[in-house]
Write a protein that holds these residues in place. Structure first.
Motif, PDB file in Angstrom:
ATOM      1  N   ALA A  43     -68.474  43.555  -5.666  1.00 16.18           N
ATOM      2  CA  ALA A  43     -67.206  43.435  -5.776  1.00 16.18           C
ATOM      3  C   ALA A  43     -66.817  41.927  -5.611  1.00 16.18           C
ATOM      4  N   CYS A  44     -67.393  41.163  -6.361  1.00 15.39           N
ATOM      5  CA  CYS A  44     -66.816  39.732  -6.382  1.00 15.39           C
ATOM      6  C   CYS A  44     -66.352  39.534  -7.674  1.00 15.39           C
ATOM      7  N   HIS A  45     -65.239  39.897  -8.170  1.00 12.92           N
ATOM      8  CA  HIS A  45     -64.816  39.647  -9.358  1.00 12.92           C
ATOM      9  C   HIS A  45     -63.314  39.512  -9.317  1.00 12.92           C
ATOM     10  N   SER A  46     -62.536  39.173 -10.901  1.00  8.35           N
ATOM     11  CA  SER A  46     -61.286  38.788 -11.259  1.00  8.35           C
ATOM     12  C   SER A  46     -61.166  40.040 -12.257  1.00  8.35           C
ATOM     13  N   VAL A  56     -58.151  40.019  -7.707  1.00  7.95           N
ATOM     14  CA  VAL A  56     -59.130  39.331  -7.414  1.00  7.95           C
ATOM     15  C   VAL A  56     -59.832  39.742  -5.982  1.00  7.95           C
ATOM     16  N   ASP A  57     -61.337  40.413  -6.219  1.00  8.57           N
ATOM     17  CA  ASP A  57     -61.960  40.535  -4.954  1.00  8.57           C
ATOM     18  C   ASP A  57     -62.997  39.611  -4.554  1.00  8.57           C
ATOM     19  N   PHE A  58     -63.231  39.882  -3.126  1.00  8.06           N
ATOM     20  CA  PHE A  58     -64.519  38.982  -2.749  1.00  8.06           C
ATOM     21  C   PHE A  58     -65.224  39.889  -1.837  1.00  8.06           C
ATOM     22  N   ILE A  66     -65.814  44.904   1.364  1.00  6.73           N
ATOM     23  CA  ILE A  66     -64.760  43.914   0.711  1.00  6.73           C
ATOM     24  C   ILE A  66     -64.291  42.775   1.773  1.00  6.73           C
ATOM     25  N   LEU A  67     -64.559  41.360   1.675  1.00 13.35           N
ATOM     26  CA  LEU A  67     -64.311  40.740   2.641  1.00 13.35           C
ATOM     27  C   LEU A  67     -62.950  40.076   2.332  1.00 13.35           C
ATOM     28  N   GLY A  68     -62.413  40.080   1.049  1.00 10.46           N
ATOM     29  CA  GLY A  68     -60.918  39.686   0.700  1.00 10.46           C
ATOM     30  C   GLY A  68     -60.694  40.498  -0.482  1.00 10.46           C
ATOM     31  N   GLU A  69     -59.179  40.508  -0.577  1.00  9.53           N
ATOM     32  CA  GLU A  69     -58.595  41.054  -1.815  1.00  9.53           C
ATOM     33  C   GLU A  69     -57.198  40.684  -1.888  1.00  9.53           C
ATOM     34  N   VAL A 114     -51.481  44.121  -2.750  1.00 11.50           N
ATOM     35  CA  VAL A 114     -52.608  44.198  -1.942  1.00 11.50           C
ATOM     36  C   VAL A 114     -53.149  42.925  -1.439  1.00 11.50           C
ATOM     37  N   ARG A 115     -53.027  42.724   0.004  1.00  5.39           N
ATOM     38  CA  ARG A 115     -53.725  41.585   0.196  1.00  5.39           C
ATOM     39  C   ARG A 115     -54.399  41.639   1.602  1.00  5.39           C
ATOM     40  N   THR A 116     -55.701  41.370   1.355  1.00  7.77           N
ATOM     41  CA  THR A 116     -56.781  41.349   2.544  1.00  7.77           C
ATOM     42  C   THR A 116     -57.473  40.023   2.816  1.00  7.77           C
ATOM     43  N   ASN A 117     -56.994  39.193   3.753  1.00  8.38           N
ATOM     44  CA  ASN A 117     -57.369  38.121   4.295  1.00  8.38           C
ATOM     45  C   ASN A 117     -58.976  37.907   4.704  1.00  8.38           C
ATOM     46  N   PRO A 118     -59.991  37.381   4.246  1.00  9.57           N
ATOM     47  CA  PRO A 118     -61.167  37.159   4.964  1.00  9.57           C
ATOM     48  C   PRO A 118     -61.310  36.636   6.250  1.00  9.57           C
ATOM     49  N   THR A 119     -62.388  36.961   7.073  1.00 10.13           N
ATOM     50  CA  THR A 119     -62.276  36.529   8.270  1.00 10.13           C
ATOM     51  C   THR A 119     -62.574  35.083   8.315  1.00 10.13           C
TER      52      THR A 119
END
Length: 228
Positions: A43-46, A56-58, A66-69, A114-119
Motif C-alpha cells: 500500500a504505497c501507491h497513488s 494516495v496511500d503510504f 497504512i501509515l498515512g492516507e 479520508v485523511r490519515t496523518n502519519p506519526t
C-alpha cells in the motif's frame, strides 16, 4: 497506456521519512481506476479513481499497516485537460497535517474525504528496496491490474526529499495558467528517477543522474499532446 506500465526492481535500501512524486497526466477513460505510481508490495501507491477522486496511500516500511492516507473530496473528470499531480511526504514535521501534502495544478488540496496523518518520524516503504511501477499495479504489489488509461509526461520521484508543486511548475505571467518547469532544480535521491517520456526510441529513459534502467511491460506510444 491502458495495458502498459513501467517498472524497476530498485536496490540501495534507503528507506526515508521524506519523498515527493510529481507527474503531468491526462486520464482518457474516466470509468477506470488508474494507478499512477506505486512501490513495494501492499500500500504505497497513488490512484485516480473512476469516481474522479485522487487517492494516495503510504504503507509502513514493513508493508503491513497504512501509515498515512489521503482521498480528495474534489473530483477530477476532465478528460481533455492535463493535470499536474504532486504529493509529498515529510514525517519529521511537527504539524500532523503538514506530513502529507497533495497539490493539483499548483493548488494544495485541503478538503479530504479520508485523511490519515502519519506519526512523526514514521518511515514508509518508499525509498526501500523493491519494485517501483508507473501506470499500473504489478503482480508483486498485490495483484496486477488497475492500468492507468491515459497519457503521462515528466514523471519525477524524489527519494528522500520533500518538495512542493512550485518546484515543478509555475504560473504563467501572461495567461495565469499553471505551466510546467521542464528542468526543475530538484534532487532525485538513490531510488529516484525522472521519466520525460519524450524519446520514441526509449520511452522509459530515466533522465535523472541515476540513469536507472526501467522495463516497459506492453507498448508505450508517443504523442505530441503534452504539457509543454
Amino acid at each position: 497506456m491502458a495495458s502498459t506500465y513501467i517498472y524497476k526492481d530498485m536496490t540501495g535500501n534507503t528507506p526515508s521519512t521524506k519523498m515527493t512524486f510529481s507527474c503531468w497526466l491526462k486520464k482518457t477513460n474516466p470509468a477506470t481506476n488508474g494507478r499512477i505510481f506505486g512501490a513495494q508490495s501492499i500500500a504505497c501507491h497513488s490512484y485516480w479513481l473512476s469516481s474522479g477522486e485522487l487517492r494516495v496511500d503510504f504503507a509502513a516500511r514493513d508493508n503491513s499497516t497504512i501509515l498515512g492516507e489521503l482521498k480528495t473530496n474534489r473530483k477530477f473528470r476532465d478528460v481533455n485537460a492535463w493535470y499536474h499531480i504532486v504529493f509529498a511526504l515529510d514525517t519529521t514535521l511537527g504539524t500532523a497535517d503538514d506530513r502529507i501534502k497533495l497539490w493539483v495544478n499548483g493548488v494544495q488540496e485541503t478538503s479530504f474525504a479520508v485523511r490519515t496523518n502519519p506519526t512523526q518520524n514514521g518511515t514508509t516503504a518508499y525509498g526501500d528496496d523493491g519494485y517501483y511501477s508507473v501506470g499500473a499495479r504489478m503482480s508483486q504489489q498485490g495483484g496486477a491490474g488497475h492500468y492507468f488509461d491515459g497519457v503521462m509526461s515528466h514523471v519525477h520521484y524524489c527519494d528522500g526529499y520533500a518538495y512542493s508543486a512550485s518546484d515543478f511548475g509555475e504560473t504563467d505571467a501572461t495567461t495565469g495558467e499553471w505551466k510546467i518547469k521542464t528542468s526543475p532544480s530538484v534532487t532525485h535521491g538513490t531510488n529516484g528517477f525522472f521519466l520525460k517520456m519524450e524519446n520514441s526510441a526509449n520511452m522509459d529513459l530515466d533522465s535523472s543522474t541515476n540513469n536507472h534502467s526501467f522495463t516497459t511491460a506492453g507498448t508505450l506510444t508517443k504523442t505530441e499532446d503534452n504539457p509543454s
